[in-house]
Design a protein around this motif. Structure first.
Motif, short mmCIF file in Angstrom:
data_model
loop_
_atom_site.label_atom_id
_atom_site.label_comp_id
_atom_site.label_asym_id
_atom_site.label_seq_id
_atom_site.Cartn_x
_atom_site.Cartn_y
_atom_site.Cartn_z
N ARG A 287 -22.60 -7.92 84.54
CA ARG A 287 -22.14 -6.68 85.16
C ARG A 287 -21.95 -6.94 86.65
O ARG A 287 -22.73 -7.65 87.28
CB ARG A 287 -23.16 -5.56 84.96
CG ARG A 287 -22.80 -4.27 85.70
CD ARG A 287 -23.68 -3.12 85.26
NE ARG A 287 -25.09 -3.42 85.42
CZ ARG A 287 -26.07 -2.82 84.75
NH1 ARG A 287 -25.78 -1.91 83.84
NH2 ARG A 287 -27.33 -3.14 84.97
N ARG A 308 -25.93 -7.21 82.13
CA ARG A 308 -25.64 -5.82 81.77
C ARG A 308 -26.88 -5.08 81.31
O ARG A 308 -26.92 -3.84 81.39
CB ARG A 308 -24.58 -5.78 80.66
CG ARG A 308 -23.21 -6.25 81.09
CD ARG A 308 -22.18 -6.13 79.97
NE ARG A 308 -21.89 -4.75 79.66
CZ ARG A 308 -20.98 -4.35 78.76
NH1 ARG A 308 -20.30 -5.26 78.07
NH2 ARG A 308 -20.76 -3.07 78.53
N LEU A 344 -15.20 -9.94 82.72
CA LEU A 344 -16.26 -8.94 82.78
C LEU A 344 -15.79 -7.64 82.15
O LEU A 344 -14.68 -7.17 82.42
CB LEU A 344 -16.70 -8.69 84.22
CG LEU A 344 -17.85 -9.57 84.71
CD1 LEU A 344 -17.37 -11.00 84.93
CD2 LEU A 344 -18.46 -9.01 85.99
N GLU A 346 -17.92 -4.83 82.23
CA GLU A 346 -18.53 -3.73 82.98
C GLU A 346 -18.45 -4.02 84.48
O GLU A 346 -19.14 -4.92 84.99
CB GLU A 346 -19.99 -3.52 82.56
CG GLU A 346 -20.60 -2.30 83.23
CD GLU A 346 -21.96 -1.93 82.65
OE1 GLU A 346 -22.66 -1.12 83.29
OE2 GLU A 346 -22.32 -2.47 81.59
N VAL A 348 -18.73 -1.76 87.97
CA VAL A 348 -19.09 -0.46 88.51
C VAL A 348 -18.68 -0.42 89.97
O VAL A 348 -19.17 -1.21 90.79
CB VAL A 348 -20.60 -0.20 88.37
CG1 VAL A 348 -20.96 1.16 88.95
CG2 VAL A 348 -21.04 -0.31 86.91
N VAL A 370 -26.95 -1.26 90.44
CA VAL A 370 -26.35 -0.17 89.68
C VAL A 370 -26.97 1.18 90.05
O VAL A 370 -26.37 2.24 89.79
CB VAL A 370 -26.47 -0.46 88.16
CG1 VAL A 370 -27.92 -0.27 87.70
CG2 VAL A 370 -25.49 0.38 87.36
#
Length: 391
Positions: A287, A308, A344, A346, A348, A370
């Protein structure tokens, strides 16, 4: 008693003031002919300052114009760069256009990326391929026998001009420039970084410098393809243990800017490859968290990498803003696109603005997790793990 007068603005020298006056004249010019008048006057003054080693005058004038006249600042910066990387030299009664050039190479390694003397045999092979695929037919050129890191390149306009003079003279003499590697500053160790071949081209005045300037319909893209295909493998002995990607030779400042731009997506791809190899996890299990970091304005994006299934950050990358990029530019979208193309699933992108801060203890950048917090990037215990900050 008579009081001393204190100016509210820092005094600058007469030469720095004159640079500013000429640059403003150029910025406000209304014709090509007037442009040439101001450009010639600026070039003459800048050349004299280079000979005198007057870097402070150049810097002071640029700083003053940055605050007072943005267009004049840009015009002056362009001409200072041009005069630092190009000149006219004579050899046996003939005049030559001389250009300082750089050949960037992007690289990454779990170990150290070399910055070192290039053996003579390898240098000659590299010159053969540069002459065949990049430089114009008949161009004379010299290459410094050292693979430079960014920290080892000239730090000022005067130093750049001085290197141009040495390499230009070597090119006209049919020689190369020998660099004392022991006098070079040590370079920091990064997972991903850029290395540079630096040299000078000399052509009779008005003749082409590069293959794509000639009339055989060569293109930059075609020249790069052949340079990578045939010249790239010659770099392997001096980049042992590294993955690397050669870029196209160009004028010194343009090549450095191109390398700065290309190194940003390259560093993200290198990070994904490094984490995949080190952790034994495919990109789909990683992630990335993207955050914008601000001082008085947006300064850079920082990307934290982790698994992740956890909120820890194993690795971090700094993506600096370049040129005209600012809050209105979709840099975050570009970063996300590079990461998704690297595999990737994910990514954010956080909406909040992070303060432009570093660790008080070690000075390293802090990266977003995150949860929207800034943390140290800490890899699990590994042997021979390099620094987790990218250049």
């Amino acid at each position: 008693m008579k009081r001393n007068r204190f100016s509210s603005r820092k005094r600058i020298s007469a030469d720095a003031t004159e640079l500013g006056r000429l640059a403003i004249g150029l910025a406000e010019s209304g014709s090509r002919l007037e442009d040439l008048f101001w450009q010639n006057r600026l070039a003459e003054l800048i050349d004299r300052l280079f000979h005198d080693g007057a870097e402070d005058d150049l810097t002071a004038s640029l700083d003053r114009l940055f605050d007072t006249h943005a267009m004049a600042h840009d015009d002056l910066a362009d001409i200072v760069e041009a005069q630092a990387e190009s000149c006219v030299m004579s050899d046996r009664g003939q005049q030559f256009d001389v250009l300082l050039i750089a050949v960037p190479v992007l690289g990454w390694s779990r170990f150290s990326i070399p910055a070192a003397t290039i053996p003579k045999s390898i240098l000659q092979t590299l010159k053969v391929h540069l002459g065949a695929h990049v430089f114009a037919a008949g161009a004379r050129f010299a290459i410094a026998d050292y693979l430079y890191s960014p920290d080892q390149l000239p730090h000022s306009f005067v130093e750049t001009w001085q290197l141009l003079q040495k390499l230009g003279a070597a090119a006209l003499a049919g020689a190369d420039l020998s660099v004392d590697g022991s006098s070079m500053p040590e370079t920091n160790r990064f997972l991903s970084d850029t290395r540079y071949l630096v040299g000078a081209l000399a052509v009779a005045r008005g003749l082409p410098l590069f293959r794509w300037n000639e009339e055989d319909k060569s293109t930059r893209e075609g020249c790069l393809k052949e340079w990578v295909r045939q010249g790239g493998p010659c770099l392997e002995p001096v980049l042992t243990g590294c993955a690397y990607q050669p870029l196209l030779a160009d004028a010194y400042h343009a090549a450095c800017r191109a390398a700065d731009s290309a190194s940003r997506p390259y560093s993200l791809n290198a990070s994904v490859a490094f984490l995949q190899a080190t952790l034994g996890r495919p990109p789909e299990e990683l992630r990335a968290i993207v955050g914008s970091f601000h001082d008085k304005r947006l300064e850079e994006y920082r990307i934290g990498f982790g698994p992740r299934d956890s909120d820890v950050i194993y690795h971090g990358v700094v993506w600096p803003l370049l040129g005209i990029e600012d809050e209105t530019t979709d840099v975050a979208g570009e970063i996300e696109g590079v990461l998704r193309k690297a595999g990737l699933k994910e990514v954010v992108v956080l909406d909040q603005q992070f303060p432009y801060e570093f660790c008080d203890d070690c000075g390293a950048p802090l990266y977003p997790n995150v949860e929207g917090e800034t943390v140290h990037a800490e890899m699990p215990e590994q042997n021979d793990t390099p620094s987790q900050t990218l250049h």
